[in-house]
Design an enzyme around this catalytic site. Structure first.
Site, PDB file in Angstrom:
ATOM      1  CE  LYS A  85      -4.194  -1.783   0.049  1.00 38.87           C
ATOM      2  NZ  LYS A  85      -4.013  -3.224   0.113  1.00 38.87           N
TER       3      LYS A  85
HETATM    4  C1  LIG Z   1     -10.238  -1.914  -0.936  1.00 32.69           C
HETATM    5  C2  LIG Z   1      -9.612  -2.729   0.148  1.00 32.69           C
HETATM    6  N1  LIG Z   1     -10.245  -2.842   1.328  1.00 32.69           N
HETATM    7  C3  LIG Z   1      -9.729  -3.544   2.339  1.00 32.69           C
HETATM    8  C4  LIG Z   1      -8.530  -4.211   2.213  1.00 32.69           C
HETATM    9  C5  LIG Z   1      -8.024  -5.039   3.351  1.00 32.69           C
HETATM   10  O1  LIG Z   1      -6.774  -4.608   3.826  1.00 32.69           O
HETATM   11  P1  LIG Z   1      -5.757  -5.660   4.507  1.00 32.69           P
HETATM   12  O2  LIG Z   1      -5.139  -6.463   3.418  1.00 32.69           O
HETATM   13  O3  LIG Z   1      -4.747  -4.770   5.189  1.00 32.69           O
HETATM   14  O4  LIG Z   1      -6.548  -6.468   5.452  1.00 32.69           O
HETATM   15  C6  LIG Z   1      -7.827  -4.129   1.007  1.00 32.69           C
HETATM   16  C7  LIG Z   1      -6.537  -4.835   0.858  1.00 32.69           C
HETATM   17  O5  LIG Z   1      -6.031  -5.082  -0.187  1.00 32.69           O
HETATM   18  C8  LIG Z   1      -8.379  -3.379  -0.057  1.00 32.69           C
HETATM   19  O6  LIG Z   1      -7.745  -3.283  -1.224  1.00 32.69           O
END
Ligand SMILES: Cc1ncc(COP(=O)(O)O)c(C=O)c1O
Length: 360
Positions: free
Chosen positions: A183
């Site tokens: 990210k």
């Molecule tokens: C749009 C979106 N929401 C939520 C998440 C969830 O994040 P995490 O991977 O840190 O749990 C992601 C992760 O790729 C995402 O792209």
């Protein structure tokens, strides 16, 4: 040399911070002290939120944020073109995901379609700032006021993005960030919930308990547990990396913006992500007619591409008869191109050249 779709951007600062934390022998605490507290404070100032609470993923942030008010058997409006956590958090909390179509240009929820989808059962909206492109928060916030709905923003892609001169993180009731390694702000694993509310302190206390197994009122060896909670707290090593990444976030995002400007100007494809100074450009997407062939040819040239995302309403867990024409069309054609601050000018020229030869 292969060109990766995503990569974290690190130097000696992160290496030193990790080593120092390892050697300190203080690696984690559910109490949210040490590097975690420092990171929360700095991030809160950066986005200008009322409170910021660190957790161990974007998924955890969404799961807790949706638990802050009762959504049992209530509808929550979400886009289908997103990572599945955007919908899972609704089911986790006993709600009903209500998929709504997106804007063709930005791939963010379309406010006019949100309003049409609101019923007596609607309790909340989860706008996703797709690829880091900010949703129209002015319209979405005015819908929330008019219909008394909670806004939980999925800002997993939008660390450092802005809307109307204010950072994403300072608009909705709860704004959920992901700090997954690829990210805009990366760390081994992490997320954040920013809260904007006149009673933010009360939500802060709830989140602190829910991210650490329900533990509250801690005083030395005494504590209380009044409700169930998860093991969702951030570790010290991630927070140490996060502190260094936050210092260079503006620089990293401005490199991403320059790459996006170059892509937007020079890619000869009909449908591509628009350019905006307010966007954080976690992703850069285009649409192609034959995605499989395009991705294969790019791969043969050593260029990794991605598909973000298979629409959530097409998974068996979510399968329903909702019609989302734009989501479905884009879902078949969308391709993401390499986007990270390590890309060289040569890499970018190569990506543009081969995309232009294979996309049409
Ligand atoms: C749009 C979106 N929401 C939520 C998440 C969830 O994040 P995490 O991977 O840190 O749990 C992601 C992760 O790729 C995402 O792209």
């Amino acid at each position: 040399m292969k060109i990766n779709l995503f990569e974290p951007y690190i130097d000696e600062a992160e290496e030193k911070a990790v080593l120092e934390t390892l050697r300190s022998k203080f690696w984690a605490s559910g109490a949210g002290i040490g590097n975690v507290a420092k990171f929360e404070n700095k991030f809160k100032k950066y986005v200008n939120a009322d409170e910021c609470l660190a957790v161990n993923s974007g998924t955890a942030a969404l799961n807790i944020a949706l638990s802050l008010f009762n959504i049992k058997n209530c509808e929550v409006i979400i886009p289908s073109l997103s990572f599945v956590s955007t919908a899972n958090c609704v089911l986790q909390n006993g709600g009903i995901p209500k998929f709504v179509d997106i804007d063709k240009k930005t791939l963010c929820l379309k406010p006019e379609l949100i309003e049409k989808a609101i019923t007596k059962k609607t309790k909340a909206i989860i706008p996703v700032h797709f690829g880091g492109f900010p949703c129209d928060m002015k319209k979405i916030l005015s819908l929330s006021k008019k219909h008394d709905l909670k806004i939980i923003e999925d800002a997993a892609h939008a660390t450092g993005a802005s809307f109307s001169k204010k950072k994403i993180g300072s608009h909705g009731f709860a704004v959920c960030f992901s700090f997954h390694p690829v990210k805009n702000l990366g760390m081994p694993t992490g997320g954040m919930i920013a809260i904007n509310h006149s009673n933010a302190k009360q939500f802060k206390n709830k989140i602190e308990a829910r991210r650490w197994c329900g533990i509250t009122n801690r005083n030395d060896d005494r504590y209380e547990v009044e409700e169930i909670g998860d093991n969702y707290y951030m570790n010290e090593i991630s927070a140490a990396v996060g502190l260094k990444q936050l210092q260079k976030l503006n620089k990293m995002n401005s490199i991403r913006k320059n790459i996006a400007k170059n892509y937007e100007k020079n890619l000869e494809v009909n449908i591509k992500m628009p350019f905006s100074q307010n966007c954080a450009y976690h992703l850069f997407w285009i649409c192609v007619k034959n995605r499989k062939l395009f991705r294969q040819k790019m791969s043969e040239k050593g260029i990794q591409t991605g598909t973000h995302y298979k629409p959530i309403h097409t998974f068996s867990l979510y399968k329903n008869k909702v019609k989302l024409p734009i989501t479905e069309e884009v879902g078949k054609q969308i391709v993401t191109l390499p986007m990270h601050p390590n890309l060289s000018e040569n890499d970018i020229d190569k990506i543009i050249k081969f995309t232009n030869s294979f996309a049409n």
